[in-house]
Scaffold this active site. Sequence first.
Site, PDB file in Angstrom:
ATOM      1  N   ASN A   7      10.830  -5.834   0.971  1.00  0.00           N
ATOM      2  CA  ASN A   7      11.160  -5.705  -0.450  1.00  0.00           C
ATOM      3  C   ASN A   7       9.850  -5.692  -1.251  1.00  0.00           C
ATOM      4  OD1 ASN A   7      11.640  -6.520  -3.173  1.00  0.00           O
ATOM      5  ND2 ASN A   7      13.703  -7.126  -2.598  1.00  0.00           N
ATOM      6  N   HIS A  10       7.981  -7.317  -5.832  1.00  0.00           N
ATOM      7  CA  HIS A  10       6.898  -8.157  -6.368  1.00  0.00           C
ATOM      8  C   HIS A  10       5.580  -7.408  -6.505  1.00  0.00           C
ATOM      9  CE1 HIS A  10       9.485 -11.527  -6.638  1.00  0.00           C
ATOM     10  NE2 HIS A  10       9.915 -11.284  -5.417  1.00  0.00           N
ATOM     11  N   HIS A  43      14.910  -3.417  -5.765  1.00  0.00           N
ATOM     12  CA  HIS A  43      16.079  -3.867  -6.530  1.00  0.00           C
ATOM     13  C   HIS A  43      15.917  -3.358  -7.954  1.00  0.00           C
ATOM     14  CE1 HIS A  43      18.691  -7.568  -7.892  1.00  0.00           C
ATOM     15  NE2 HIS A  43      19.149  -6.424  -8.346  1.00  0.00           N
ATOM     16  N   ARG A  45      16.930  -3.710 -11.243  1.00  0.00           N
ATOM     17  CA  ARG A  45      17.701  -4.666 -12.048  1.00  0.00           C
ATOM     18  C   ARG A  45      18.095  -4.052 -13.376  1.00  0.00           C
ATOM     19  NH1 ARG A  45      18.078 -10.157 -11.516  1.00  0.00           N
ATOM     20  NH2 ARG A  45      17.506 -10.884  -9.458  1.00  0.00           N
ATOM     21  N   ARG A  49      13.091  -5.445 -14.774  1.00  0.00           N
ATOM     22  CA  ARG A  49      11.951  -6.361 -14.904  1.00  0.00           C
ATOM     23  C   ARG A  49      10.833  -6.082 -13.906  1.00  0.00           C
ATOM     24  NH1 ARG A  49      14.603 -11.873 -12.599  1.00  0.00           N
ATOM     25  NH2 ARG A  49      16.157 -11.374 -14.149  1.00  0.00           N
ATOM     26  N   GLU A  70      18.811  -1.931  -3.755  1.00  0.00           N
ATOM     27  CA  GLU A  70      19.685  -3.045  -4.146  1.00  0.00           C
ATOM     28  C   GLU A  70      20.136  -2.822  -5.574  1.00  0.00           C
ATOM     29  OE1 GLU A  70      17.864  -6.854  -3.837  1.00  0.00           O
ATOM     30  OE2 GLU A  70      17.460  -6.587  -1.725  1.00  0.00           O
ATOM     31  N   THR A 101      17.916 -13.350  -6.893  1.00  0.00           N
ATOM     32  CA  THR A 101      19.354 -13.238  -6.651  1.00  0.00           C
ATOM     33  C   THR A 101      19.899 -14.544  -6.072  1.00  0.00           C
ATOM     34  OG1 THR A 101      18.851 -10.952  -6.128  1.00  0.00           O
ATOM     35  CG2 THR A 101      21.086 -11.683  -5.697  1.00  0.00           C
ATOM     36  N   GLU A 151      24.904  -8.470   4.399  1.00  0.00           N
ATOM     37  CA  GLU A 151      23.616  -9.160   4.445  1.00  0.00           C
ATOM     38  C   GLU A 151      23.883 -10.609   4.075  1.00  0.00           C
ATOM     39  OE1 GLU A 151      20.138  -7.263   2.875  1.00  0.00           O
ATOM     40  OE2 GLU A 151      19.189  -9.182   2.407  1.00  0.00           O
ATOM     41  N   HIS A 192      16.596 -13.359   2.078  1.00  0.00           N
ATOM     42  CA  HIS A 192      16.339 -14.233   0.934  1.00  0.00           C
ATOM     43  C   HIS A 192      15.580 -15.484   1.342  1.00  0.00           C
ATOM     44  CE1 HIS A 192      16.458 -15.889  -3.025  1.00  0.00           C
ATOM     45  NE2 HIS A 192      16.864 -14.719  -3.432  1.00  0.00           N
TER      46      HIS A 192
HETATM   47  N1  PXP Z   1      17.818  -9.390   0.328  1.00  0.00           N
HETATM   48  C1  PXP Z   1      18.426  -9.334  -0.872  1.00  0.00           C
HETATM   49  C2  PXP Z   1      19.791  -8.759  -0.930  1.00  0.00           C
HETATM   50  C3  PXP Z   1      17.772  -9.778  -2.043  1.00  0.00           C
HETATM   51  O1  PXP Z   1      18.404  -9.722  -3.233  1.00  0.00           O
HETATM   52  C4  PXP Z   1      16.449 -10.263  -1.933  1.00  0.00           C
HETATM   53  C5  PXP Z   1      15.736 -10.731  -3.167  1.00  0.00           C
HETATM   54  O2  PXP Z   1      15.584  -9.684  -4.058  1.00  0.00           O
HETATM   55  C6  PXP Z   1      15.853 -10.277  -0.667  1.00  0.00           C
HETATM   56  C7  PXP Z   1      16.559  -9.872   0.456  1.00  0.00           C
HETATM   57  C8  PXP Z   1      14.441 -10.726  -0.482  1.00  0.00           C
HETATM   58  O3  PXP Z   1      14.279 -12.051  -0.824  1.00  0.00           O
HETATM   59  P1  PXP Z   1      12.826 -12.691  -0.818  1.00  0.00           P
HETATM   60  O4  PXP Z   1      12.017 -11.963  -1.850  1.00  0.00           O
HETATM   61  O5  PXP Z   1      13.076 -14.116  -1.172  1.00  0.00           O
HETATM   62  O6  PXP Z   1      12.262 -12.491   0.563  1.00  0.00           O
END
Ligand code: PXP
Length: 240
Positions: A7, A10, A43, A45, A49, A70, A101, A151, A192
């Site tokens: 992901n 960030h 993602h 949003r 953001r 996402e 999330t 997931e 997550h």
């Molecule tokens: N999977 C999903 C569905 C998420 O919403 C997120 C956070 O955006 C992640 C994985 C990744 O989470 P993390 O950034 O905490 O590794």
Amino acid sequence: MINLGVNIDHVATIRNARGENHPNLYIIAKKVIKFGANSITVHLREDRRHINDYDLKIISSIKEIPLNLEIAANSEMLRIALKYKPKYVCLVPEKRNEITTEGGLNLNRNKNKIKNIIKKLNHSNIRTSLFINPSIKDIKLASELGASCIEIHTGKISNLVKKNKKYISEFIKIKKCAIYAKTLNLEVHAGHGLDYKTTSMLKKITQITEYNIGHFIIGESINYGLRNVIKKFIKILKNK
Ligand code: PXP
């Protein structure tokens, strides 16, 4: 084979801090795949953001990047997904004021809406996953709603492990859910809050075939470099 999705939200957060185009998201996305990850997650949003519509347009146009988008389960996001046709979509709950999330989808409350969205995404050959808490009830519902994957939200176990608290019952719950989901022919993913330690633990649950990891990978890359961090995760996922 166990897949790693990275992901890169960030990376966009850091870029947006200066309102310019550094670090460049598209270059990072290509590197993530070059270093061995299997997909990129972004993602989009509702408040944009981090990832914005232009990012999505560019990343989804690069064919060598398997994209997992996402989105919240609503008609605006469905329209965007059908326009850019990512390879995968993961439906997630979304609240404006949350930092990330927090928790999985409430499938029971949004049954018809989610069923309809999955139907349209399936029709466009987009693999659809539902981000849910480890709950047998939700897994059954996910299958009834036509999802091909779930997931499992791993936020709770991640927090317990980080705080050195007892995590075994949460681990067993996730394991039972993963086993049950496979009996319903659902692909099982997890994500997550994961880091090296929690990924190594969960890897023992062989039904989980995809991990989506963001914050830890991007944060750790500042110390050790994206290539090294991705390689280390791939090694963990490959270890028997
Ligand atoms: N999977 C999903 C569905 C998420 O919403 C997120 C956070 O955006 C992640 C994985 C990744 O989470 P993390 O950034 O905490 O590794």
